[in-house]
Design a protein around this motif. Sequence first.
Motif, PDB file in Angstrom:
ATOM      1  N   VAL A  44       0.908  -1.126   0.085  1.00 22.44           N
ATOM      2  CA  VAL A  44       0.086  -0.001   0.046  1.00 22.44           C
ATOM      3  C   VAL A  44       0.812   1.116   0.063  1.00 22.44           C
ATOM      4  O   VAL A  44       0.679   2.139  -0.747  1.00 22.44           O
ATOM      5  CB  VAL A  44      -0.787  -0.068   1.263  1.00 22.44           C
ATOM      6  CG1 VAL A  44      -1.587   1.299   1.395  1.00 22.44           C
ATOM      7  CG2 VAL A  44      -1.958  -1.010   0.948  1.00 22.44           C
ATOM      8  N   GLY A  45       1.782   1.208   0.739  1.00 24.70           N
ATOM      9  CA  GLY A  45       2.937   2.330   1.000  1.00 24.70           C
ATOM     10  C   GLY A  45       3.611   2.525  -0.328  1.00 24.70           C
ATOM     11  O   GLY A  45       3.640   3.663  -0.987  1.00 24.70           O
ATOM     12  N   THR A  46       3.754   1.434  -1.107  1.00 27.99           N
ATOM     13  CA  THR A  46       4.617   1.795  -2.450  1.00 27.99           C
ATOM     14  C   THR A  46       3.578   1.943  -3.399  1.00 27.99           C
ATOM     15  O   THR A  46       4.083   2.892  -4.406  1.00 27.99           O
ATOM     16  CB  THR A  46       5.311   0.259  -2.834  1.00 27.99           C
ATOM     17  OG1 THR A  46       6.015  -0.246  -1.593  1.00 27.99           O
ATOM     18  CG2 THR A  46       5.986   0.320  -3.943  1.00 27.99           C
ATOM     19  N   ALA A  47       2.399   1.412  -3.363  1.00 25.46           N
ATOM     20  CA  ALA A  47       1.405   2.115  -4.278  1.00 25.46           C
ATOM     21  C   ALA A  47       1.035   3.320  -4.315  1.00 25.46           C
ATOM     22  O   ALA A  47       0.947   4.110  -5.092  1.00 25.46           O
ATOM     23  CB  ALA A  47       0.006   1.025  -4.170  1.00 25.46           C
ATOM     24  N   ARG A  48       1.091   3.890  -3.130  1.00 17.15           N
ATOM     25  CA  ARG A  48       0.661   5.447  -2.816  1.00 17.15           C
ATOM     26  C   ARG A  48       1.881   6.188  -3.426  1.00 17.15           C
ATOM     27  O   ARG A  48       1.783   7.334  -4.055  1.00 17.15           O
ATOM     28  CB  ARG A  48       0.793   5.474  -1.251  1.00 17.15           C
ATOM     29  CG  ARG A  48       0.359   7.113  -0.704  1.00 17.15           C
ATOM     30  CD  ARG A  48       0.581   7.494   0.515  1.00 17.15           C
ATOM     31  NE  ARG A  48       2.026   7.204   0.877  1.00 17.15           N
ATOM     32  CZ  ARG A  48       2.816   8.010   0.840  1.00 17.15           C
ATOM     33  NH1 ARG A  48       2.718   9.065   0.274  1.00 17.15           N
ATOM     34  NH2 ARG A  48       4.167   7.461   1.314  1.00 17.15           N
ATOM     35  N   LYS A  49       3.117   5.821  -3.153  1.00 14.64           N
ATOM     36  CA  LYS A  49       4.165   6.463  -3.773  1.00 14.64           C
ATOM     37  C   LYS A  49       4.206   6.494  -5.357  1.00 14.64           C
ATOM     38  O   LYS A  49       4.531   7.463  -5.869  1.00 14.64           O
ATOM     39  CB  LYS A  49       5.482   5.971  -3.098  1.00 14.64           C
ATOM     40  CG  LYS A  49       5.666   6.452  -2.001  1.00 14.64           C
ATOM     41  CD  LYS A  49       7.101   5.483  -1.166  1.00 14.64           C
ATOM     42  CE  LYS A  49       7.028   5.784   0.133  1.00 14.64           C
ATOM     43  NZ  LYS A  49       8.069   4.739   0.880  1.00 14.64           N
ATOM     44  N   TYR A  68      11.580   4.244 -15.358  1.00 15.32           N
ATOM     45  CA  TYR A  68      10.559   4.511 -14.601  1.00 15.32           C
ATOM     46  C   TYR A  68       9.709   3.315 -14.365  1.00 15.32           C
ATOM     47  O   TYR A  68       9.069   2.746 -13.269  1.00 15.32           O
ATOM     48  CB  TYR A  68       9.732   5.641 -14.710  1.00 15.32           C
ATOM     49  CG  TYR A  68      10.534   7.174 -14.701  1.00 15.32           C
ATOM     50  CD1 TYR A  68      10.877   7.477 -13.373  1.00 15.32           C
ATOM     51  CD2 TYR A  68      10.959   7.899 -15.769  1.00 15.32           C
ATOM     52  CE1 TYR A  68      11.435   8.578 -13.068  1.00 15.32           C
ATOM     53  CE2 TYR A  68      11.657   8.860 -15.157  1.00 15.32           C
ATOM     54  CZ  TYR A  68      11.847   9.184 -14.076  1.00 15.32           C
ATOM     55  OH  TYR A  68      12.496  10.545 -13.823  1.00 15.32           O
ATOM     56  N   ALA A  69       9.095   2.785 -15.691  1.00 10.97           N
ATOM     57  CA  ALA A  69       8.286   1.798 -15.844  1.00 10.97           C
ATOM     58  C   ALA A  69       8.871   0.295 -15.170  1.00 10.97           C
ATOM     59  O   ALA A  69       8.339  -0.352 -14.471  1.00 10.97           O
ATOM     60  CB  ALA A  69       7.620   1.492 -17.071  1.00 10.97           C
ATOM     61  N   ALA A  70      10.095   0.112 -15.585  1.00 11.37           N
ATOM     62  CA  ALA A  70      10.958  -1.096 -15.072  1.00 11.37           C
ATOM     63  C   ALA A  70      11.243  -1.247 -13.595  1.00 11.37           C
ATOM     64  O   ALA A  70      10.936  -2.238 -13.187  1.00 11.37           O
ATOM     65  CB  ALA A  70      12.226  -1.213 -15.964  1.00 11.37           C
ATOM     66  N   GLY A  71      11.425   0.224 -13.265  1.00  7.36           N
ATOM     67  CA  GLY A  71      11.669   0.181 -11.709  1.00  7.36           C
ATOM     68  C   GLY A  71      10.224  -0.205 -10.997  1.00  7.36           C
ATOM     69  O   GLY A  71      10.136  -0.777  -9.866  1.00  7.36           O
ATOM     70  N   ALA A  72       9.329   0.308 -11.309  1.00 11.81           N
ATOM     71  CA  ALA A  72       8.018   0.110 -10.884  1.00 11.81           C
ATOM     72  C   ALA A  72       7.259  -1.503 -10.963  1.00 11.81           C
ATOM     73  O   ALA A  72       7.160  -2.063 -10.116  1.00 11.81           O
ATOM     74  CB  ALA A  72       6.862   1.141 -11.374  1.00 11.81           C
ATOM     75  N   ALA A  73       7.680  -1.816 -11.980  1.00 14.02           N
ATOM     76  CA  ALA A  73       7.581  -3.515 -12.422  1.00 14.02           C
ATOM     77  C   ALA A  73       8.327  -4.271 -11.442  1.00 14.02           C
ATOM     78  O   ALA A  73       7.811  -5.080 -10.982  1.00 14.02           O
ATOM     79  CB  ALA A  73       7.766  -3.828 -13.742  1.00 14.02           C
ATOM     80  N   LEU A  74       9.698  -3.936 -11.252  1.00 13.53           N
ATOM     81  CA  LEU A  74      10.401  -4.743 -10.411  1.00 13.53           C
ATOM     82  C   LEU A  74       9.971  -4.615  -9.015  1.00 13.53           C
ATOM     83  O   LEU A  74       9.764  -5.709  -8.308  1.00 13.53           O
ATOM     84  CB  LEU A  74      11.915  -4.270 -10.510  1.00 13.53           C
ATOM     85  CG  LEU A  74      12.973  -4.799 -11.741  1.00 13.53           C
ATOM     86  CD1 LEU A  74      14.005  -3.977 -12.004  1.00 13.53           C
ATOM     87  CD2 LEU A  74      12.484  -6.364 -11.905  1.00 13.53           C
ATOM     88  N   VAL A  75       9.567  -3.405  -8.444  1.00 16.87           N
ATOM     89  CA  VAL A  75       9.076  -3.198  -6.945  1.00 16.87           C
ATOM     90  C   VAL A  75       7.802  -3.960  -6.710  1.00 16.87           C
ATOM     91  O   VAL A  75       7.711  -4.646  -5.691  1.00 16.87           O
ATOM     92  CB  VAL A  75       9.126  -1.615  -6.770  1.00 16.87           C
ATOM     93  CG1 VAL A  75       8.348  -1.602  -5.243  1.00 16.87           C
ATOM     94  CG2 VAL A  75      10.556  -1.331  -6.561  1.00 16.87           C
ATOM     95  N   LEU A  76       6.946  -3.717  -7.763  1.00 15.98           N
ATOM     96  CA  LEU A  76       5.582  -4.284  -7.432  1.00 15.98           C
ATOM     97  C   LEU A  76       5.539  -6.071  -7.800  1.00 15.98           C
ATOM     98  O   LEU A  76       5.046  -6.796  -7.087  1.00 15.98           O
ATOM     99  CB  LEU A  76       4.670  -3.746  -8.271  1.00 15.98           C
ATOM    100  CG  LEU A  76       4.247  -2.380  -8.240  1.00 15.98           C
ATOM    101  CD1 LEU A  76       3.175  -1.771  -9.139  1.00 15.98           C
ATOM    102  CD2 LEU A  76       3.739  -2.018  -6.538  1.00 15.98           C
ATOM    103  N   GLY A  77       6.510  -6.327  -8.751  1.00 21.87           N
ATOM    104  CA  GLY A  77       6.511  -7.811  -8.917  1.00 21.87           C
ATOM    105  C   GLY A  77       7.350  -8.350  -7.753  1.00 21.87           C
ATOM    106  O   GLY A  77       6.861  -9.665  -7.256  1.00 21.87           O
ATOM    107  N   GLY A  78       8.280  -7.842  -6.978  1.00 20.73           N
ATOM    108  CA  GLY A  78       9.071  -8.445  -5.769  1.00 20.73           C
ATOM    109  C   GLY A  78       8.003  -8.499  -4.488  1.00 20.73           C
ATOM    110  O   GLY A  78       7.930  -9.456  -4.045  1.00 20.73           O
ATOM    111  N   LEU A  79       7.069  -7.585  -4.271  1.00 18.29           N
ATOM    112  CA  LEU A  79       6.208  -7.554  -3.439  1.00 18.29           C
ATOM    113  C   LEU A  79       5.357  -8.691  -3.677  1.00 18.29           C
ATOM    114  O   LEU A  79       4.746  -9.169  -2.782  1.00 18.29           O
ATOM    115  CB  LEU A  79       5.410  -6.004  -3.305  1.00 18.29           C
ATOM    116  CG  LEU A  79       6.259  -5.008  -2.597  1.00 18.29           C
ATOM    117  CD1 LEU A  79       5.734  -3.501  -2.735  1.00 18.29           C
ATOM    118  CD2 LEU A  79       6.585  -5.454  -1.099  1.00 18.29           C
TER     119      LEU A  79
END
Length: 136
Positions: A44-49, A68-79
């Motif tokens: 939720v915190g990451t999604a808010r950011k 930017y898109a690759a970073g977001a995909a990696l973070v959300l994929g890891g979570l």
Amino acid sequence: TSHGTGLRRTFLLHVIAYVLISHVAVSAHTQVVRKFGGVAAVFVGTARKGMTLILSFVLFPKESNWKYAAGAALVLGGLTVASLEKQRNRKRDSTVVADGSKLPFPEGSKRSDPLELPNLPLDEINDGIQDDAKGS
């Protein structure tokens, strides 16, 4: 001076507003952790950011690139992977016995202490790093 008093009053109002908003935010975060767990709270915190970042691009147009898109995909994929693994481990680590109740660990498990932490995938790597550090 009246100017100094007005400045103090404005500062005090800003501090009070900050404290109240922070209290609401921390209380909401704590409730998410209690109800859904730490991984969901981080999600939720990451999604808010992420939404803040997306709004930043929408409201203040700037050059964007694939990073930017690759970073977001990696973070959300890891979570997502961490959340799925946690759910899988919960199912695997609970066993139904004859009376219908659940044991915290499978019967015959090497763990006898229910408070003992489970081994995680990176534990073996960390143990090897610690052994290397002790040896040098």
